[in-house]
Each structure stands twice: as C-alpha cells, then as structure tokens.
Design a protein around this motif. Sequence first.
Motif, mmCIF file in Angstrom:
data_model
loop_
_atom_site.group_PDB
_atom_site.id
_atom_site.type_symbol
_atom_site.label_atom_id
_atom_site.label_comp_id
_atom_site.label_asym_id
_atom_site.label_seq_id
_atom_site.Cartn_x
_atom_site.Cartn_y
_atom_site.Cartn_z
ATOM 1 N N SER A 51 0.855 8.836 -26.874
ATOM 2 C CA SER A 51 0.353 10.188 -27.310
ATOM 3 C C SER A 51 0.758 11.307 -26.193
ATOM 4 C CB SER A 51 -1.207 10.216 -27.450
ATOM 5 O OG SER A 51 -1.515 9.458 -28.338
ATOM 6 N N ASN A 52 1.838 11.121 -25.753
ATOM 7 C CA ASN A 52 2.495 12.035 -24.909
ATOM 8 C C ASN A 52 1.897 12.029 -23.587
ATOM 9 O OD1 ASN A 52 4.630 12.905 -26.407
ATOM 10 N ND2 ASN A 52 3.463 14.494 -27.428
ATOM 11 N N SER A 53 1.032 10.942 -23.098
ATOM 12 C CA SER A 53 0.420 11.074 -21.897
ATOM 13 C C SER A 53 0.738 9.551 -21.320
ATOM 14 C CB SER A 53 -0.919 11.279 -21.979
ATOM 15 O OG SER A 53 -1.644 11.378 -20.889
ATOM 16 N N PHE A 54 0.582 9.476 -19.925
ATOM 17 C CA PHE A 54 0.812 8.253 -19.180
ATOM 18 C C PHE A 54 -0.639 7.468 -19.282
ATOM 19 C CE2 PHE A 54 -0.479 10.927 -15.847
ATOM 20 C CZ PHE A 54 -1.283 10.280 -14.966
ATOM 21 N N GLN A 55 -0.770 6.253 -19.483
ATOM 22 C CA GLN A 55 -1.966 5.633 -19.459
ATOM 23 C C GLN A 55 -2.304 4.822 -17.838
ATOM 24 O OE1 GLN A 55 -3.991 6.237 -21.994
ATOM 25 N NE2 GLN A 55 -2.243 7.391 -22.498
ATOM 26 N N THR A 56 -1.203 4.806 -17.031
ATOM 27 C CA THR A 56 -1.188 4.045 -16.144
ATOM 28 C C THR A 56 -0.309 4.651 -14.923
ATOM 29 O OG1 THR A 56 -1.413 1.676 -17.282
ATOM 30 C CG2 THR A 56 -0.887 1.395 -14.964
ATOM 31 N N MET A 57 -0.904 4.401 -13.659
ATOM 32 C CA MET A 57 0.029 4.873 -12.563
ATOM 33 C C MET A 57 -0.043 3.601 -11.645
ATOM 34 S SD MET A 57 -0.556 7.764 -9.700
ATOM 35 C CE MET A 57 0.455 9.307 -10.905
ATOM 36 N N GLN A 58 1.548 3.442 -11.154
ATOM 37 C CA GLN A 58 1.841 2.470 -10.118
ATOM 38 C C GLN A 58 1.916 2.856 -8.984
ATOM 39 O OE1 GLN A 58 4.416 -0.897 -11.419
ATOM 40 N NE2 GLN A 58 5.421 -0.656 -9.640
ATOM 41 N N PHE A 59 1.217 2.671 -7.915
ATOM 42 C CA PHE A 59 1.208 2.981 -6.518
ATOM 43 C C PHE A 59 2.050 2.086 -5.836
ATOM 44 C CE2 PHE A 59 -2.587 4.935 -8.153
ATOM 45 C CZ PHE A 59 -2.266 6.325 -7.825
ATOM 46 N N ASP A 60 3.526 2.202 -5.325
ATOM 47 C CA ASP A 60 4.076 1.185 -4.461
ATOM 48 C C ASP A 60 3.960 1.598 -2.956
ATOM 49 O OD1 ASP A 60 5.356 0.098 -6.688
ATOM 50 O OD2 ASP A 60 6.890 1.444 -6.920
ATOM 51 N N MET A 61 3.497 0.781 -2.328
ATOM 52 C CA MET A 61 3.286 0.768 -0.919
ATOM 53 C C MET A 61 4.079 0.065 -0.009
ATOM 54 S SD MET A 61 -0.660 1.494 -1.544
ATOM 55 C CE MET A 61 -0.648 0.511 -2.850
ATOM 56 N N GLN A 62 4.311 0.291 1.323
ATOM 57 C CA GLN A 62 4.686 -0.687 2.221
ATOM 58 C C GLN A 62 3.853 -1.134 3.419
ATOM 59 O OE1 GLN A 62 8.300 0.450 4.423
ATOM 60 N NE2 GLN A 62 7.893 2.630 4.226
ATOM 61 N N VAL A 63 3.854 -2.254 3.683
ATOM 62 C CA VAL A 63 3.112 -3.029 4.971
ATOM 63 C C VAL A 63 4.183 -3.540 5.742
ATOM 64 C CG1 VAL A 63 1.829 -4.715 5.484
ATOM 65 C CG2 VAL A 63 1.121 -3.519 3.269
ATOM 66 N N GLN A 64 4.092 -2.878 7.008
ATOM 67 C CA GLN A 64 5.234 -3.357 7.888
ATOM 68 C C GLN A 64 4.322 -4.230 9.117
ATOM 69 O OE1 GLN A 64 7.124 0.374 8.801
ATOM 70 N NE2 GLN A 64 9.093 -0.668 8.293
ATOM 71 N N ILE A 65 4.709 -5.383 9.318
ATOM 72 C CA ILE A 65 4.072 -6.068 10.532
ATOM 73 C C ILE A 65 4.622 -6.066 11.691
ATOM 74 C CG2 ILE A 65 2.785 -8.306 11.135
ATOM 75 C CD1 ILE A 65 2.990 -9.013 8.286
ATOM 76 N N PHE A 66 4.528 -5.397 13.121
ATOM 77 C CA PHE A 66 5.038 -5.696 14.154
ATOM 78 C C PHE A 66 4.405 -6.498 14.864
ATOM 79 C CE2 PHE A 66 6.480 -1.469 12.519
ATOM 80 C CZ PHE A 66 7.547 -1.146 13.118
ATOM 81 N N TYR A 67 5.263 -7.412 15.368
ATOM 82 C CA TYR A 67 4.566 -8.531 16.130
ATOM 83 C C TYR A 67 4.612 -8.443 17.654
ATOM 84 C CZ TYR A 67 4.784 -11.319 11.666
ATOM 85 O OH TYR A 67 4.672 -11.610 10.443
ATOM 86 N N SER A 68 3.760 -8.871 18.342
ATOM 87 C CA SER A 68 3.894 -8.646 20.032
ATOM 88 C C SER A 68 4.981 -9.496 20.521
ATOM 89 C CB SER A 68 2.484 -9.244 20.325
ATOM 90 O OG SER A 68 2.678 -9.695 21.819
ATOM 91 N N GLN A 69 5.652 -9.067 21.225
ATOM 92 C CA GLN A 69 6.691 -9.655 22.038
ATOM 93 C C GLN A 69 6.199 -10.894 22.618
ATOM 94 O OE1 GLN A 69 8.158 -6.887 24.729
ATOM 95 N NE2 GLN A 69 10.161 -6.174 23.291
ATOM 96 N N GLU A 70 4.905 -11.139 22.871
ATOM 97 C CA GLU A 70 4.431 -12.170 23.569
ATOM 98 C C GLU A 70 3.794 -12.945 22.394
ATOM 99 O OE1 GLU A 70 1.634 -10.347 26.103
ATOM 100 O OE2 GLU A 70 3.383 -9.309 26.947
ATOM 101 N N SER A 71 3.795 -12.881 21.238
ATOM 102 C CA SER A 71 3.195 -13.525 20.478
ATOM 103 C C SER A 71 3.790 -15.181 20.073
ATOM 104 C CB SER A 71 3.358 -12.956 18.920
ATOM 105 O OG SER A 71 2.633 -13.758 17.812
ATOM 106 N N ASP A 72 2.951 -16.020 19.819
ATOM 107 C CA ASP A 72 3.335 -17.390 19.758
ATOM 108 C C ASP A 72 2.863 -17.869 18.184
ATOM 109 O OD1 ASP A 72 0.853 -17.499 20.211
ATOM 110 O OD2 ASP A 72 0.654 -19.122 21.661
ATOM 111 N N ASP A 73 2.556 -16.793 17.406
ATOM 112 C CA ASP A 73 2.245 -16.857 15.808
ATOM 113 C C ASP A 73 3.417 -17.543 15.074
ATOM 114 O OD1 ASP A 73 -0.254 -16.090 16.313
ATOM 115 O OD2 ASP A 73 0.185 -13.926 15.497
ATOM 116 N N ASP A 74 3.237 -18.183 14.133
ATOM 117 C CA ASP A 74 4.088 -18.656 13.306
ATOM 118 C C ASP A 74 4.306 -17.616 12.350
ATOM 119 O OD1 ASP A 74 5.544 -19.465 11.094
ATOM 120 O OD2 ASP A 74 4.780 -21.443 11.221
#
Length: 120
Positions: A51-74
């Motif tokens: 009916s000439n109108s949108f029913q859904t809005m999609q929000f796209d986002m970004q997640v950036q993980i910056f790892y510590s230089q000292e990290s021993d995480d996998d």
Amino acid sequence: MTALSNLYAVIDANPNWTGKTYIKTVPENIGADKTFIIVRDSTQQLLDFASNSFQTMQFDMQVQIFYSQESDDDFDQVEMELIRYLQSNGYFIENVRGRIQDPDTFQDYQTIILGKQERN
C-alpha cells in the motif's frame, strides 16, 4: 532507543565479554594494551512494501573488535562466541571481513557487519 543503542546494550551486557564497549567513537587515550569493541551505524533499508508504504526497516551496523597487543585470547573463539551471542539476540550476520592490523596501533581487529529488522 535507537537500533545502535540497542546493539551497544546487548554487547555491553554479554557476560562473556571482558573488554570495554564503545558506541560510534573511541576515546583518544585508550591504549593498544586494551581489548575493546566499537559499534557503528552502517546503512538502513526499507523493506516489505505494501500500500505504497514500507512495513519493515533493516538496520545494518558494524561491530569492530580491537584486540590488545598483549592478548593471548583465541581470536577465532572470541569472534564465534560473540557471533553466536548476537544471533541469539535476534541479529543476523551479513559479513565477517577478516582480521587485519590497525596501521596506527598495530592491534589486530575484526569487523563484523550485522543487521536487525524491525517491523512497523
């Protein structure tokens, strides 16, 4: 609450996440010895027209993980756990860009593009 604020709250509430979460910007004084996430807006799409109108809005986002230089995480394990957590909270993963190194801080970082749909 905006879609980005909701994403921030979801990540910040993750009991398995031990780093700091920021929205849109990171303080200048944060050191490369800290692991953190930054969440940012990406794009928005209008979907499900009727009916000439949108029913859904999609929000796209970004997640950036910056790892510590000292990290021993996998890093792979951290990313898979975060992705599963986001999916369990209604987000869908559009793209995982691949880990690269920041040229200024020499931190490894990963960018995850995700989306969330909201019906009108």
